[in-house]
Design a protein around this motif. Structure first.
Motif, short mmCIF file in Angstrom:
data_model
loop_
_atom_site.label_atom_id
_atom_site.label_comp_id
_atom_site.label_asym_id
_atom_site.label_seq_id
_atom_site.Cartn_x
_atom_site.Cartn_y
_atom_site.Cartn_z
N GLN A 1 0.84 -1.20 0.00
CA GLN A 1 0.00 0.00 0.00
C GLN A 1 0.88 1.26 0.00
O GLN A 1 0.60 2.23 -0.69
N LEU A 2 1.97 1.18 0.77
CA LEU A 2 2.87 2.34 0.84
C LEU A 2 3.43 2.65 -0.55
O LEU A 2 3.46 3.81 -0.99
N LEU A 3 3.84 1.60 -1.26
CA LEU A 3 4.39 1.81 -2.61
C LEU A 3 3.35 2.44 -3.51
O LEU A 3 3.64 3.37 -4.28
N SER A 4 2.12 1.97 -3.37
CA SER A 4 1.06 2.53 -4.21
C SER A 4 0.79 3.99 -3.82
O SER A 4 0.57 4.84 -4.70
N ASP A 5 0.85 4.30 -2.51
CA ASP A 5 0.66 5.70 -2.08
C ASP A 5 1.77 6.60 -2.63
O ASP A 5 1.52 7.74 -3.01
N ILE A 6 3.00 6.06 -2.67
CA ILE A 6 4.11 6.88 -3.18
C ILE A 6 3.90 7.16 -4.67
O ILE A 6 4.03 8.30 -5.14
N ARG A 7 3.50 6.10 -5.40
CA ARG A 7 3.26 6.29 -6.84
C ARG A 7 2.16 7.33 -7.05
O ARG A 7 2.27 8.22 -7.89
N HIS A 8 1.10 7.21 -6.25
CA HIS A 8 -0.01 8.16 -6.37
C HIS A 8 0.48 9.56 -6.02
O HIS A 8 0.10 10.55 -6.66
N SER B 1 6.45 14.50 -2.91
CA SER B 1 7.69 13.72 -2.98
C SER B 1 7.52 12.43 -2.19
O SER B 1 6.67 12.33 -1.29
N GLU B 2 8.37 11.46 -2.50
CA GLU B 2 8.31 10.21 -1.74
C GLU B 2 8.62 10.45 -0.27
O GLU B 2 8.07 9.80 0.62
N GLN B 3 9.51 11.42 0.00
CA GLN B 3 9.84 11.73 1.40
C GLN B 3 8.60 12.15 2.18
O GLN B 3 8.40 11.75 3.33
N ALA B 4 7.76 12.96 1.53
CA ALA B 4 6.56 13.45 2.22
C ALA B 4 5.66 12.28 2.61
O ALA B 4 5.03 12.29 3.66
N ILE B 5 5.66 11.23 1.77
CA ILE B 5 4.79 10.08 2.08
C ILE B 5 5.44 9.19 3.13
O ILE B 5 4.78 8.73 4.05
N ILE B 6 6.74 8.96 2.99
CA ILE B 6 7.33 7.95 3.90
C ILE B 6 7.79 8.53 5.25
O ILE B 6 7.93 7.78 6.21
N ASN B 7 7.97 9.85 5.33
CA ASN B 7 8.50 10.42 6.57
C ASN B 7 7.73 10.04 7.83
O ASN B 7 8.34 9.69 8.84
#
Ligand code: ADP
Length: 302
Positions: free
Chosen positions: A157-164, A171-177
């Motif tokens: 799900q995280l990978l899909s959220d990053i792609r979205h 940025s990917e940082q904003a999603i994974i931080n």
């Protein structure tokens, strides 16, 4: 969490004296103060008068505010609503000593969490044996009983959220931080998927950051094993991997690859340093229960 003085009753059917209720709201788990809860110290105002040593009165936060903070932390944990009933008491170890041991390790992890620094846990085993059940039970108990900040993420799900996020200029940082910085993080379904270079780079970012921070604990689940061969479960192939009968889901691991092969040496060696590996095995619980009546809850003191 300190228990505030309350009129909440053990006989309250909704909360059984816990002061909070859980609910699945729009696919997310939500916690709220139970209707039966009235704090006798502040009457629900959230603050009380206290006196300092010179007799001067001042307003201070009531103990019951801690309950609300812990419920806010719970609501921020990103727990899917399908885990409403998931807790230690609803886990019935079947089939294998390994699963009993896994339950004990999970309960002890919570019990000892604030006594000593904990290393993480990596639950590995075939699908449906209850790895996510135990990881989620740990997180819920830490959030609600130990006042810990924590988060849950399904890696896929995280990978899909990053792609979205890319399509929204995020940025990917904003999603994974938020996940990188959570004091406790459950990563479900580690190594699921194709594990492309990009996917492994995302995983590496999270793991490396958490590996370098001594105060962060990570709990993983994966359908992959760390072992190259399991002679009683399949036969070795020429290249020492194990072949399983794909027609029998209860006997097959995620495939012929090991976790190390799926995530690469660097990530695997970090996982080995960060986590205790907890192996689970047996039949998919839902299949095992199909056609049988569910085992009775062992109740408290199990
Ligand atoms: P895994 O993560 O190992 O693939 P899950 O934890 O997602 O498996 O379990 C699949 C379903 O079966 C969930 O609904 C879970 O609550 C239930 N389940 C699995 N094992 C048990 C068990 N031993 N006792 C009670 N429920 C279980």
């Amino acid at each position: 969490m300190t228990r505030p003085r309350t009129t909440s009753e053990k006989s309250c059917k909704a909360c059984r004296g816990n002061h909070y209720v859980l609910d699945n709201r729009e696919g997310r788990l939500r916690a709220a103060v139970c209707e039966c809860f009235v704090c006798t110290a502040c009457g629900g105002r959230g603050h009380v008068f206290a006196e300092d040593e010179t007799g001067v009165s001042f307003l201070q936060e009531c103990e019951c505010a801690e309950l609300k903070k812990s419920l806010d932390r719970f609501n921020d944990a990103n727990l899917p609503g399908k885990y409403l009933e998931t807790q230690f008491d609803t886990y019935h170890p079947i089939g294998s000593q390994a699963n009993k041991l896994a339950l004990r390790i999970a309960r002890d992890f919570v019990k000892d969490f604030d006594k000593e620094p904990q290393c993480g846990l990596l639950f590995m085993g075939t699908p449906g044996v209850g790895k996510t059940h135990l990881a989620v039970s740990i997180l819920k108990a830490l959030l609600l009983e130990k006042g810990v900040h924590g988060k849950f993420i399904d890696f896929f799900q995280l990978l899909s959220d990053i792609r979205h996020g890319y399509s929204q200029d995020l940025s990917e940082q904003a999603i994974i931080n938020p996940f990188v910085h959570a004091p406790v993080l459950v990563i479900d379904e580690l190594a699921k998927g194709r594990n492309t270079e990009w996917e492994l780079t995302m995983l590496d970012q999270i793991i490396s950051n958490r590996y370098n921070a001594a105060d962060k604990v990570t709990i993983f689940t994966t359908n992959y094993t760390d072992e190259v061969s399991q002679p009683d479960r399949g036969k070795k192939t020429k290249d020492t991997r194990v072949e399983f009968s794909r027609s029998d889901a209860s006997q097959s691991w995620a495939g012929e690859e090991t976790l190390e092969e799926k995530v690469g040496d660097r990530i695997f060696s970090r996982l080995a340093e960060m986590c205790r590996f907890v192996k689970m095995e047996g039949e998919d619980y839902r299949r095992a229960m199909a056609g049988k009546s569910a085992p009775r809850s062992p109740g408290p003191g199990k």
